[in-house]
Design an enzyme around this catalytic site. Sequence first.
Site, short mmCIF file in Angstrom:
data_model
loop_
_atom_site.label_atom_id
_atom_site.label_comp_id
_atom_site.label_asym_id
_atom_site.label_seq_id
_atom_site.Cartn_x
_atom_site.Cartn_y
_atom_site.Cartn_z
N CYS A 173 1.00 4.69 7.13
CA CYS A 173 0.30 4.57 8.40
C CYS A 173 1.25 3.80 9.33
O CYS A 173 1.59 2.63 9.05
CB CYS A 173 -1.01 3.81 8.23
SG CYS A 173 -2.06 4.53 6.94
N CYS A 219 0.84 -1.20 0.00
CA CYS A 219 0.00 0.00 0.00
C CYS A 219 0.88 1.25 0.00
O CYS A 219 1.90 1.32 0.69
CB CYS A 219 -0.90 -0.01 1.23
SG CYS A 219 -2.01 1.40 1.31
N CYS A 239 0.87 0.01 10.36
CA CYS A 239 0.35 -0.98 9.41
C CYS A 239 1.40 -1.89 8.78
O CYS A 239 2.39 -1.41 8.21
CB CYS A 239 -0.46 -0.28 8.32
SG CYS A 239 -1.37 -1.45 7.29
N CYS A 247 -19.41 -6.26 4.26
CA CYS A 247 -18.66 -5.08 4.69
C CYS A 247 -17.38 -5.06 3.87
O CYS A 247 -16.80 -6.12 3.62
CB CYS A 247 -18.32 -5.20 6.18
SG CYS A 247 -17.30 -3.83 6.78
N ARG A 307 -17.11 -3.04 18.79
CA ARG A 307 -16.41 -4.29 18.47
C ARG A 307 -15.06 -4.38 19.15
O ARG A 307 -14.19 -3.52 18.97
CB ARG A 307 -16.25 -4.45 16.95
CG ARG A 307 -15.56 -5.77 16.59
CD ARG A 307 -15.56 -6.07 15.09
NE ARG A 307 -16.90 -6.02 14.57
CZ ARG A 307 -17.29 -5.17 13.60
NH1 ARG A 307 -16.43 -4.36 13.05
NH2 ARG A 307 -18.54 -5.17 13.20
N CYS A 358 -19.01 1.75 9.58
CA CYS A 358 -18.23 1.06 10.60
C CYS A 358 -16.98 1.91 10.78
O CYS A 358 -16.17 2.02 9.85
CB CYS A 358 -17.89 -0.35 10.11
SG CYS A 358 -16.72 -1.21 11.18
N CYS A 362 -16.38 -9.43 6.13
CA CYS A 362 -15.69 -8.15 5.86
C CYS A 362 -14.47 -8.37 4.99
O CYS A 362 -13.58 -9.15 5.35
CB CYS A 362 -15.21 -7.52 7.15
SG CYS A 362 -16.49 -7.32 8.37
N1 SAM Z 1 -6.63 0.53 3.59
C1 SAM Z 1 -7.87 0.64 4.25
C2 SAM Z 1 -7.86 1.73 5.30
O1 SAM Z 1 -6.81 2.17 5.72
O2 SAM Z 1 -8.95 2.13 5.68
C3 SAM Z 1 -8.34 -0.66 4.85
C4 SAM Z 1 -7.41 -1.59 5.56
S1 SAM Z 1 -6.76 -1.02 7.11
C5 SAM Z 1 -5.62 -2.35 7.41
C6 SAM Z 1 -8.09 -1.22 8.25
C7 SAM Z 1 -7.88 -0.86 9.69
O3 SAM Z 1 -7.17 -1.89 10.37
C8 SAM Z 1 -7.09 0.38 10.02
O4 SAM Z 1 -7.82 1.55 9.87
C9 SAM Z 1 -6.70 0.13 11.46
O5 SAM Z 1 -7.68 0.66 12.34
C10 SAM Z 1 -6.66 -1.39 11.57
N2 SAM Z 1 -5.28 -1.85 11.77
C11 SAM Z 1 -4.34 -1.97 10.82
N3 SAM Z 1 -3.19 -2.40 11.33
C12 SAM Z 1 -3.38 -2.54 12.67
C13 SAM Z 1 -2.54 -2.93 13.75
N4 SAM Z 1 -1.26 -3.24 13.56
N5 SAM Z 1 -3.07 -2.97 14.98
C14 SAM Z 1 -4.37 -2.64 15.18
N6 SAM Z 1 -5.20 -2.26 14.20
C15 SAM Z 1 -4.72 -2.19 12.95
FE1 SF4 Z 2 -2.72 1.25 3.51
FE2 SF4 Z 2 -2.51 0.07 5.90
FE3 SF4 Z 2 -2.85 2.71 5.75
FE4 SF4 Z 2 -4.89 1.05 5.06
S1 SF4 Z 2 -3.99 1.27 7.09
S2 SF4 Z 2 -4.18 2.88 3.96
S3 SF4 Z 2 -3.70 -0.65 4.17
S4 SF4 Z 2 -1.05 1.54 5.00
#
Ligand code: SAM
Ligand code: SF4
Length: 328
Positions: free
Chosen positions: A72, A68, A75, A143, A275, A203, A112
């Site tokens: 973030c 991606c 992530c 979802c 949740r 959500c 989801c």
């Molecule tokens: N890319 C999309 C976004 O950012 O909305 C969808 C996927 S993203 C992985 C979905 C959510 O997963 C994030 O907004 C975050 O809240 C959660 N998430 C991702 N990595 C995480 C982590 N290491 N620990 C806890 N929650 C996490």
């Molecule tokens: Fe990309 Fe992860 Fe950020 Fe979602 S949370 S936009 S998958 S880097």
Amino acid sequence: MTQAVAMTPDALAPDSAFPSRWTVDAVLALYELPFMDLLWRAQSAHRQHFDANEIQRSTLLSIKTGGCSEDCGYCSQSARYDTEVARKHLMPVEEVVAAARAAKENGVSRFCMGAAWKSPREGDLEKVMEMVRAVKELGLETCVTLGMLKEGQAQKLKEAGLDYYNHNLDTDREFYGQVVKSHTHDDRMETLSQVRDAGIHICSGGIIGMGESRRNRAALLAQLANLPTPPESVPINNLVPIPGTPFGELPPLDPFEFVRTIAAARIVMPTSHVRLSAGRENMSDELQALCFLAGANSMFYGDHLLTSPNADVSRDEALFGRLGLRPV
Ligand code: SAM
Ligand code: SF4
Ligand code: DTB
């Protein structure tokens, strides 16, 4: 007596001049209640709107993994960090449907699908729409979480039959820049508004344990509760520290602070499903039971989240039995 001050209605209610708005101070005052008082209030709010022995279950599937473009800090799927996650293209529709069928057989109510995109390209959106139609035909709620949506995309998803769009505010607007460097909190709000306008359930929740202050946590909850309509579903994720990301080495949050967050979310969004989301794998059964007592009434069910493990299904089944919880 300081506790008596904290218990005055003014300190604990939404802004009285603006009845449906929560101030950060009012949410903070909830956090600062004695733990037993906070849990009692949360459980009372919960019982006004829900059967306290029922739990909604969703199963997650990563339909497009890794690579991606976004930055973030938590992530595993950001291309900016060297993590163990292997990149995978968008899954074929048949494989998604097979996973949804297995989830249905396991008794969950919602499926989801998550994609590691900044935002979906048109061709990819068409494929996701096919997935939504097919999963819906199995009799499951649908979802998706696909990143930021462009004009018209939410409408297309609605037409395909999408029930929920997951798009987390993730953290307080003031702290957001220390977590995400490639887009803004306002960008997240903009996508939520498109989803809402298209008539799709929202959500939206966040992650706790990223080095934010208690005030930041309270502010995140106020920002969620003060959306034009509170999200129907509010995932509260405990950070899963991912080696290779900037947050990979963060110390764990005090578990009681996590429970307080669930309780405060339940009080400020009494009609939403709250949740208990990422981080459950490392929580004891007793800690999870406290989260349910604090008003959590939804969870991810299945051995995997997106890229990290979830609590085992067999352990969850045993926990439901021990607590007399009824999955719905
Ligand atoms: N890319 C999309 C976004 O950012 O909305 C969808 C996927 S993203 C992985 C979905 C959510 O997963 C994030 O907004 C975050 O809240 C959660 N998430 C991702 N990595 C995480 C982590 N290491 N620990 C806890 N929650 C996490
Ligand atoms: Fe990309 Fe992860 Fe950020 Fe979602 S949370 S936009 S998958 S880097
Ligand atoms: C949400 O709030 N939590 C889920 C879902 N929405 C998409 C994702 C949790 C991801 C945990 C880390 C991982 O497995 O990569």
